[in-house]
Design a protein around this motif. Structure first.
Motif, PDB file in Angstrom:
ATOM      1  N   ASN A 108       0.842  -1.190   0.000  1.00 13.86           N
ATOM      2  CA  ASN A 108       0.000   0.000   0.000  1.00 13.86           C
ATOM      3  C   ASN A 108       0.882   1.246   0.000  1.00 13.86           C
ATOM      4  OD1 ASN A 108      -2.506  -1.388   0.114  1.00 13.86           O
ATOM      5  ND2 ASN A 108      -2.179  -1.768   2.295  1.00 13.86           N
ATOM      6  N   TYR A 109       0.533   2.212  -0.852  1.00 11.59           N
ATOM      7  CA  TYR A 109       1.329   3.425  -0.995  1.00 11.59           C
ATOM      8  C   TYR A 109       0.464   4.663  -0.802  1.00 11.59           C
ATOM      9  CZ  TYR A 109       5.031   0.584  -3.118  1.00 11.59           C
ATOM     10  OH  TYR A 109       6.012  -0.342  -3.345  1.00 11.59           O
ATOM     11  N   ASP A 110       1.118   5.740  -0.390  1.00 10.34           N
ATOM     12  CA  ASP A 110       0.488   7.051  -0.350  1.00 10.34           C
ATOM     13  C   ASP A 110       1.113   7.887  -1.455  1.00 10.34           C
ATOM     14  OD1 ASP A 110      -0.570   9.518   0.137  1.00 10.34           O
ATOM     15  OD2 ASP A 110       0.422   9.835   2.070  1.00 10.34           O
ATOM     16  N   PHE A 111       0.347   8.126  -2.503  1.00 12.28           N
ATOM     17  CA  PHE A 111       0.848   8.904  -3.628  1.00 12.28           C
ATOM     18  C   PHE A 111       0.325  10.333  -3.586  1.00 12.28           C
ATOM     19  CE2 PHE A 111       0.776   4.502  -5.469  1.00 12.28           C
ATOM     20  CZ  PHE A 111       2.147   4.346  -5.594  1.00 12.28           C
ATOM     21  N   GLY A 112      -0.129  10.772  -2.440  1.00  8.16           N
ATOM     22  CA  GLY A 112      -0.578  12.150  -2.288  1.00  8.16           C
ATOM     23  C   GLY A 112      -1.821  12.486  -3.081  1.00  8.16           C
ATOM     24  N   GLY A 113      -2.641  11.486  -3.347  1.00  8.64           N
ATOM     25  CA  GLY A 113      -3.880  11.717  -4.080  1.00  8.64           C
ATOM     26  C   GLY A 113      -3.762  11.520  -5.580  1.00  8.64           C
ATOM     27  N   LEU A 114      -2.539  11.422  -6.110  1.00  6.55           N
ATOM     28  CA  LEU A 114      -2.358  11.229  -7.555  1.00  6.55           C
ATOM     29  C   LEU A 114      -3.042   9.947  -8.028  1.00  6.55           C
ATOM     30  CD1 LEU A 114       1.451  12.103  -7.882  1.00  6.55           C
ATOM     31  CD2 LEU A 114      -0.480  13.546  -8.574  1.00  6.55           C
ATOM     32  N   GLU A 115      -3.085   8.959  -7.137  1.00  4.42           N
ATOM     33  CA  GLU A 115      -3.637   7.655  -7.507  1.00  4.42           C
ATOM     34  C   GLU A 115      -5.160   7.655  -7.635  1.00  4.42           C
ATOM     35  OE1 GLU A 115      -3.576   7.531  -2.964  1.00  4.42           O
ATOM     36  OE2 GLU A 115      -2.595   8.576  -4.619  1.00  4.42           O
ATOM     37  N   ASN A 116      -5.799   8.725  -7.155  1.00  4.60           N
ATOM     38  CA  ASN A 116      -7.271   8.772  -7.169  1.00  4.60           C
ATOM     39  C   ASN A 116      -7.840   9.461  -8.398  1.00  4.60           C
ATOM     40  OD1 ASN A 116      -7.315   7.542  -4.611  1.00  4.60           O
ATOM     41  ND2 ASN A 116      -7.045   9.527  -3.611  1.00  4.60           N
ATOM     42  N   GLU A 117      -6.962  10.036  -9.217  1.00  2.00           N
ATOM     43  CA  GLU A 117      -7.423  10.746 -10.403  1.00  2.00           C
ATOM     44  C   GLU A 117      -7.446   9.819 -11.619  1.00  2.00           C
ATOM     45  OE1 GLU A 117      -8.525  13.732  -9.871  1.00  2.00           O
ATOM     46  OE2 GLU A 117      -7.753  13.789  -7.821  1.00  2.00           O
ATOM     47  N   MET A 118      -8.151  10.186 -12.622  1.00  2.00           N
ATOM     48  CA  MET A 118      -8.180   9.545 -13.941  1.00  2.00           C
ATOM     49  C   MET A 118      -8.214   8.013 -13.884  1.00  2.00           C
ATOM     50  SD  MET A 118      -5.826  12.196 -16.143  1.00  2.00           S
ATOM     51  CE  MET A 118      -4.412  12.112 -15.075  1.00  2.00           C
ATOM     52  N   GLU A 119      -7.088   7.372 -14.206  1.00  2.00           N
ATOM     53  CA  GLU A 119      -7.059   5.913 -14.262  1.00  2.00           C
ATOM     54  C   GLU A 119      -7.392   5.290 -12.911  1.00  2.00           C
ATOM     55  OE1 GLU A 119      -6.044   4.023 -17.432  1.00  2.00           O
ATOM     56  OE2 GLU A 119      -7.039   5.949 -17.705  1.00  2.00           O
ATOM     57  N   GLY A 120      -7.020   5.972 -11.833  1.00  2.00           N
ATOM     58  CA  GLY A 120      -7.260   5.441 -10.500  1.00  2.00           C
ATOM     59  C   GLY A 120      -8.736   5.319 -10.151  1.00  2.00           C
ATOM     60  N   LYS A 121      -9.574   6.130 -10.787  1.00  2.00           N
ATOM     61  CA  LYS A 121     -11.005   6.101 -10.482  1.00  2.00           C
ATOM     62  C   LYS A 121     -11.652   4.800 -10.938  1.00  2.00           C
ATOM     63  CE  LYS A 121     -11.696  11.108 -10.525  1.00  2.00           C
ATOM     64  NZ  LYS A 121     -12.357  12.254 -11.174  1.00  2.00           N
ATOM     65  N   SER A 122     -11.170   4.247 -12.029  1.00  2.00           N
ATOM     66  CA  SER A 122     -11.773   3.029 -12.563  1.00  2.00           C
ATOM     67  C   SER A 122     -10.912   1.785 -12.341  1.00  2.00           C
ATOM     68  CB  SER A 122     -12.032   3.192 -14.070  1.00  2.00           C
ATOM     69  OG  SER A 122     -10.831   3.456 -14.766  1.00  2.00           O
ATOM     70  N   ARG A 123      -9.718   1.978 -11.805  1.00  2.00           N
ATOM     71  CA  ARG A 123      -8.811   0.833 -11.620  1.00  2.00           C
ATOM     72  C   ARG A 123      -8.246   0.836 -10.199  1.00  2.00           C
ATOM     73  NH1 ARG A 123      -4.742   1.072 -16.674  1.00  2.00           N
ATOM     74  NH2 ARG A 123      -4.428  -1.118 -16.148  1.00  2.00           N
ATOM     75  N   PRO A 124      -9.089   0.560  -9.206  1.00  2.00           N
ATOM     76  CA  PRO A 124      -8.628   0.591  -7.811  1.00  2.00           C
ATOM     77  C   PRO A 124      -7.480  -0.380  -7.561  1.00  2.00           C
ATOM     78  CG  PRO A 124     -10.761  -0.508  -8.008  1.00  2.00           C
ATOM     79  CD  PRO A 124     -10.495   0.142  -9.324  1.00  2.00           C
ATOM     80  N   GLY A 125      -6.439   0.119  -6.897  1.00  2.00           N
ATOM     81  CA  GLY A 125      -5.288  -0.722  -6.577  1.00  2.00           C
ATOM     82  C   GLY A 125      -4.259  -0.823  -7.682  1.00  2.00           C
ATOM     83  N   HIS A 126      -4.592  -0.316  -8.867  1.00  2.00           N
ATOM     84  CA  HIS A 126      -3.676  -0.430 -10.007  1.00  2.00           C
ATOM     85  C   HIS A 126      -2.327   0.197  -9.701  1.00  2.00           C
ATOM     86  CE1 HIS A 126      -2.038  -0.109 -14.058  1.00  2.00           C
ATOM     87  NE2 HIS A 126      -1.957   1.199 -13.918  1.00  2.00           N
ATOM     88  N   PHE A 127      -2.339   1.397  -9.138  1.00  2.00           N
ATOM     89  CA  PHE A 127      -1.070   2.098  -8.933  1.00  2.00           C
ATOM     90  C   PHE A 127      -0.290   1.552  -7.739  1.00  2.00           C
ATOM     91  CE2 PHE A 127      -3.263   5.342 -11.574  1.00  2.00           C
ATOM     92  CZ  PHE A 127      -2.354   5.334 -12.623  1.00  2.00           C
TER      93      PHE A 127
END
Length: 282
Positions: A108-127
């Motif tokens: 599990n990582y903290d990417f400062g919210g970058l992971e929740n935008e765009m691709e992250g919205k439809s691909r949970p856990g991808h990043f």
């Protein structure tokens, strides 16, 4: 070119290179190599004493098991491409256990919210999957410089943030999108398209160029409406999303601020193949 097929063989190789004081450039891949990948190694060759590639289809960054099964694999072809290029000194081809010695799962990582935008919205856990495999490869290869294509701009931002958070002494370098003659961003997924559909898909790049022309002249809602209209007229194409986002935060914006940098992002399904692209807006 050295072909390194285990973590132990890689570590022995890297240790010898480090003892000789060589500066190492590295670009990880999932194979299905094309000229876009070679553009990474070309830059790496210019800036380092030694260039290392890796080929590993990372299971933890696929949300859809069918995508993992369909991902093109031809390791002999990839090795041949790297050898003929003359750009790569060694390629690392690990087993799953070399990357995931215990369980095949992401950290599990903290990417400062970058992971929740765009691709992250439809691909949970991808990043988290991306961060896990890249961090592990970094720890094994120990590069001085690492190279990633700007086609996957969100992934590039994620890796920069992970490297910063982990205090890894690695320079992360973005390499401009490499395009076919018709402007289509090169991607391993393009292999799944018929030739006529690859040609038709040039409309994606043409649309981004139009967006750049409209930038700061037309409102963002109007730009989005125009983009939607373009793809409503295309046969066999579906616009999954189009947005304009701040390059630093990756948050979508509905207004242009003169002191910020913006980028247009687009995802289009073409005959069931998901194509992504982006462009910095001047």
């Amino acid at each position: 070119m050295e072909v390194l097929k285990s973590k132990k063989v890689l570590q022995d190789f890297i240790e010898r290179q480090k003892e000789m004081g060589k500066k190492i450039g590295f670009a990880p891949t999932m194979g299905a190599l094309h000229d876009g990948h070679l553009s990474l190694y070309k830059m790496a060759k210019e800036e380092n004493d030694l260039v290392v590639s890796s080929i590993f289809v990372n299971p933890t960054q696929f949300n859809n098991p069918d995508d993992l099964k369909k991902y093109p694999r031809d390791i002999n072809r990839d090795i041949s491409i790297l050898e003929k290029s003359g750009l790569v000194d060694a390629v690392y081809i690990p087993e799953v256990t070399d990357i995931y010695p215990e369980k095949t799962e992401s950290r599990n990582y903290d990417f400062g919210g970058l992971e929740n935008e765009m691709e992250g919205k439809s691909r949970p856990g991808h990043f988290d999957g991306v961060g896990t495999v890249v961090e592990e490869l970094f720890n094994q290869v120990k590069p001085d410089n690492a190279y990633f294509g700007e086609k996957d701009f969100q992934q590039l931002a994620i890796i920069k943030k992970m490297t910063e958070n982990k205090k890894l002494l690695i320079n992360i370098k973005g390499v401009p999108v490499y395009r076919a003659e018709n402007g289509l961003a090169l991607s391993s997924r393009n292999q799944r398209l018929q030739e006529d559909r690859r040609e038709a898909s040039k409309v994606i790049f043409e649309t981004l160029k139009k967006v750049n022309d409209w930038f700061r002249v037309v409102t963002i809602p109007e730009i989005k409406a125009r983009v939607q209209d373009i793809f409503d007229q295309q046969r066999g194409m579906q616009l999954e999303y189009f947005l304009i986002a701040d390059e630093e935060t990756l948050r979508e914006t509905d207004f242009f601020y003169k002191d910020r940098n913006f980028r247009a992002f687009i995802v289009v399904m073409v005959d069931g193949v998901r194509l992504i692209d982006n462009m910095h807006l001047d």
